[in-house]
Motif scaffolding. Structure first.
Motif, PDB file in Angstrom:
ATOM      1  N   LYS A 176       0.997  -1.063  -0.004  1.00  0.00           N
ATOM      2  CA  LYS A 176      -0.059  -0.001   0.023  1.00  0.00           C
ATOM      3  C   LYS A 176       0.984   1.334  -0.051  1.00  0.00           C
ATOM      4  O   LYS A 176       0.259   2.383  -0.512  1.00  0.00           O
ATOM      5  CB  LYS A 176      -0.952   0.012   1.128  1.00  0.00           C
ATOM      6  N   SER A 177       1.902   1.053   0.347  1.00  0.00           N
ATOM      7  CA  SER A 177       3.040   2.464   0.618  1.00  0.00           C
ATOM      8  C   SER A 177       3.183   2.865  -0.754  1.00  0.00           C
ATOM      9  O   SER A 177       3.948   3.945  -0.901  1.00  0.00           O
ATOM     10  CB  SER A 177       4.170   1.925   1.236  1.00  0.00           C
ATOM     11  N   PHE A 178       3.089   2.269  -1.825  1.00  0.00           N
ATOM     12  CA  PHE A 178       3.841   2.564  -3.160  1.00  0.00           C
ATOM     13  C   PHE A 178       3.255   4.002  -3.410  1.00  0.00           C
ATOM     14  O   PHE A 178       3.823   4.627  -4.152  1.00  0.00           O
ATOM     15  CB  PHE A 178       3.507   1.556  -4.341  1.00  0.00           C
ATOM     16  N   CYS A 179       2.207   4.390  -3.143  1.00  0.00           N
ATOM     17  CA  CYS A 179       1.656   5.981  -3.489  1.00  0.00           C
ATOM     18  C   CYS A 179       0.787   6.375  -2.340  1.00  0.00           C
ATOM     19  O   CYS A 179      -0.069   7.202  -2.471  1.00  0.00           O
ATOM     20  CB  CYS A 179       0.872   5.780  -4.711  1.00  0.00           C
TER      21      CYS A 179
ATOM     22  N   VAL B 190     -10.537  13.961  -8.515  1.00  0.00           N
ATOM     23  CA  VAL B 190     -11.344  13.410  -9.462  1.00  0.00           C
ATOM     24  C   VAL B 190     -12.192  12.157  -8.914  1.00  0.00           C
ATOM     25  O   VAL B 190     -13.336  11.932  -9.214  1.00  0.00           O
ATOM     26  CB  VAL B 190     -10.309  12.585 -10.655  1.00  0.00           C
ATOM     27  N   GLU B 191     -11.597  11.548  -7.885  1.00  0.00           N
ATOM     28  CA  GLU B 191     -12.192  10.196  -7.289  1.00  0.00           C
ATOM     29  C   GLU B 191     -12.060  10.265  -5.775  1.00  0.00           C
ATOM     30  O   GLU B 191     -11.334   9.522  -5.226  1.00  0.00           O
ATOM     31  CB  GLU B 191     -11.776   8.841  -7.857  1.00  0.00           C
ATOM     32  N   PRO B 192     -12.688  11.166  -5.079  1.00  0.00           N
ATOM     33  CA  PRO B 192     -12.476  11.225  -3.718  1.00  0.00           C
ATOM     34  C   PRO B 192     -12.698  10.107  -2.849  1.00  0.00           C
ATOM     35  O   PRO B 192     -12.530   9.810  -1.721  1.00  0.00           O
ATOM     36  CB  PRO B 192     -13.342  12.616  -3.392  1.00  0.00           C
ATOM     37  N   GLN B 193     -14.013   9.507  -3.484  1.00  0.00           N
ATOM     38  CA  GLN B 193     -14.430   8.159  -2.762  1.00  0.00           C
ATOM     39  C   GLN B 193     -14.451   7.176  -4.044  1.00  0.00           C
ATOM     40  O   GLN B 193     -14.679   7.420  -5.043  1.00  0.00           O
ATOM     41  CB  GLN B 193     -15.791   8.341  -2.182  1.00  0.00           C
ATOM     42  N   ARG B 194     -14.237   5.845  -3.569  1.00  0.00           N
ATOM     43  CA  ARG B 194     -14.291   4.685  -4.792  1.00  0.00           C
ATOM     44  C   ARG B 194     -15.371   4.868  -5.398  1.00  0.00           C
ATOM     45  O   ARG B 194     -16.632   4.878  -5.106  1.00  0.00           O
ATOM     46  CB  ARG B 194     -14.022   3.453  -4.049  1.00  0.00           C
ATOM     47  N   GLY B 195     -15.231   5.204  -6.737  1.00  0.00           N
ATOM     48  CA  GLY B 195     -16.342   5.118  -7.707  1.00  0.00           C
ATOM     49  C   GLY B 195     -17.168   6.365  -7.872  1.00  0.00           C
ATOM     50  O   GLY B 195     -18.019   6.437  -8.585  1.00  0.00           O
TER      51      GLY B 195
ATOM     52  N   TRP C 227      -8.385   5.914   0.748  1.00  0.00           N
ATOM     53  CA  TRP C 227      -8.956   4.646   0.560  1.00  0.00           C
ATOM     54  C   TRP C 227      -8.508   3.677  -0.391  1.00  0.00           C
ATOM     55  O   TRP C 227      -8.760   2.780  -0.827  1.00  0.00           O
ATOM     56  CB  TRP C 227     -10.580   4.776  -0.181  1.00  0.00           C
ATOM     57  N   PHE C 228      -7.092   4.057  -0.752  1.00  0.00           N
ATOM     58  CA  PHE C 228      -6.183   3.292  -1.717  1.00  0.00           C
ATOM     59  C   PHE C 228      -5.850   2.341  -0.975  1.00  0.00           C
ATOM     60  O   PHE C 228      -5.618   1.864   0.354  1.00  0.00           O
ATOM     61  CB  PHE C 228      -4.945   4.006  -1.885  1.00  0.00           C
TER      62      PHE C 228
END
Length: 413
Positions: free
Chosen positions: A3-6, A76-81, A112-113
């Motif tokens: 998860k740390s990648f970005c 652009v996508e503050p929450q998934r979808g 939420w990434f």
């Protein structure tokens, strides 16, 4: 892949203060590239990120060909979808209305990434929506800085390869840009090359924040020499360069010196075949009382109040004469100007010969060729038949036709 990648929420650019002792690579000679200068040479990183219609019109009047902007994932996508396109739609539309190309940066994480798949979904959605309208996509911003990238270098390489594939699938005609490196770190160049990204992407990008224009050009030469040495297919973009007019950074200088550095860097980049140079930024940031130390607020071509600095006139001038010109390896007056202590760059545009001179002398006296007029600086002084320029000057001359390119020393010099 972790998860740390970005896992970073940063969206604010930070300047790495460069001193001459911290150049990333050994000194290399200028990487001259005689031939046609890119018609898209003159780019800009506008500030604010959502310019008003009047600000867009101002950029076009300056001669801007490209604009660079992060299409931030969190916006652009503050929450998934949950997709929010109003801002990016407006940005692309207003650029199109003024004939400006857009370089969109695909960057920065969201709370939420969970996995690379999440990022690629965002990339695919952006490229699908702006297919044929956004000219190029840059994968992340300054991943070699912990401020903007919390993963490993290998994580970035994996992400960039996957994002390149998505962009190719969704818009085969869009240009792709990797790197966006702060300065020219050798370890990152080696990793990008060994991974094959410099064969797959259209461009490698760097941010050439040198102590002055000469140091920035040395960084550019290092990147160009690396690409040439390894026979990579990627060309070079400089997606940020700039010099502040205030604050504590050692790169800070007067507005007049900022303008001279702008001319010197753009001319040098044009002579090296760089595809585009994006100036950071359009306008200074407003500062509170007691925060005038912050050089980050003073990179603009305009003041925070919207007043033009000399750099606006310099930017507009080079936008008129450099894009689409021909860089000449030699000019008719090279020897004469060298004898007077000037370094010379020659560009031909139609029948016009544009000569750009640089000097580090404490004072510069110039004997002009006949039929020449001075395009820059706008004001010069004359002493006993000689033209005198301040230290660290950049001088731009124009000859009406090449057939008149005959050097004539002013009598008495």
């Amino acid at each position: 892949m972790t998860k740390s990648f970005c896992a970073t929420l940063c969206s604010r650019r930070v300047l790495v203060v460069l001193t001459l002792g911290f150049l990333a690579c050994a000194s290399v000679p200028p990487q001259w590239a005689p031939g046609r200068v890119s018609s898209s040479l003159v780019g800009l990183c506008p500030d604010p990120g959502d310019p008003t219609p009047q600000e867009w019109t101002t950029y076009a009047s300056w001669g801007v060909k490209w604009v660079r902007q992060g299409f931030f994932w969190s916006a652009v996508e503050p929450q998934r979808g949950d997709w929010h396109w109003a801002w990016t739609d407006r940005y692309v539309r207003r650029a199109e209305e003024r004939g400006l190309k857009v370089l969109a940066v695909l960057d920065y994480s969201v709370p939420w990434f969970q996995s690379l798949k999440d990022y690629l979904t965002y990339v695919r959605a952006v490229v699908q929506r702006y297919r044929g309208r956004v000219a190029a996509y840059e994968i992340w911003n300054e991943p070699n800085l912990g401020t903007f990238w919390r993963g490993s270098r290998e994580d970035y390489l994996t992400m960039a390869k996957a994002a390149l594939q998505v962009i190719r699938e969704e818009d085969p005609h869009a240009l792709t840009v990797v790197g966006a490196l702060s300065l020219v770190p050798q370890d990152w160049l080696d990793a990008l090359q060994k991974s094959g990204l410099l064969q797959r992407a259209d461009f490698l990008s760097i941010h050439a924040y040198g102590i002055d224009a000469e140091a920035s050009l040395q960084e550019t030469d290092q990147a160009l020499a690396f690409l040439k040495q390894h026979h990579d297919l990627a060309k070079l973009l400089v997606t940020e360069v700039g010099y502040p007019t205030g604050g504590w950074y050692p790169t800070a200088a007067s507005p007049e010196v900022q303008a001279a550095r702008l001319l010197q860097y753009y001319a040098g980049a044009a002579a090296r075949g760089v595809g585009a140079v994006f100036w950071y930024t359009s306008r200074d940031q407003k500062t509170n009382v007691g925060e005038t130390w912050n050089s980050e607020a003073y990179f603009g071509l305009e003041t925070a109040q919207g007043t033009d600095k000399p750099a606006v006139l310099a930017y507009n001038l080079l936008a008129q004469v450099l894009p689409g010109s021909e860089f000449l390896a030699h000019g008719p007056w090279d020897e004469a100007f060298h004898q007077q202590g000037f370094q010379v760059l020659n560009f031909q545009k139609g029948e016009r010969l544009i000569v750009i001179l640089e000097t580090k002398a404490q004072s510069a006296n110039l004997s002009l060729p006949e039929s020449c007029r001075i395009l820059w600086p706008l004001q010069v002084s004359k002493t006993e038949g000689e033209l005198r320029f301040p230290p660290w000057s950049v001088v731009m001359l124009e000859s009406k036709t090449l057939t008149q390119a005959k050097f004539q020393t002013i009598p008495g010099t």
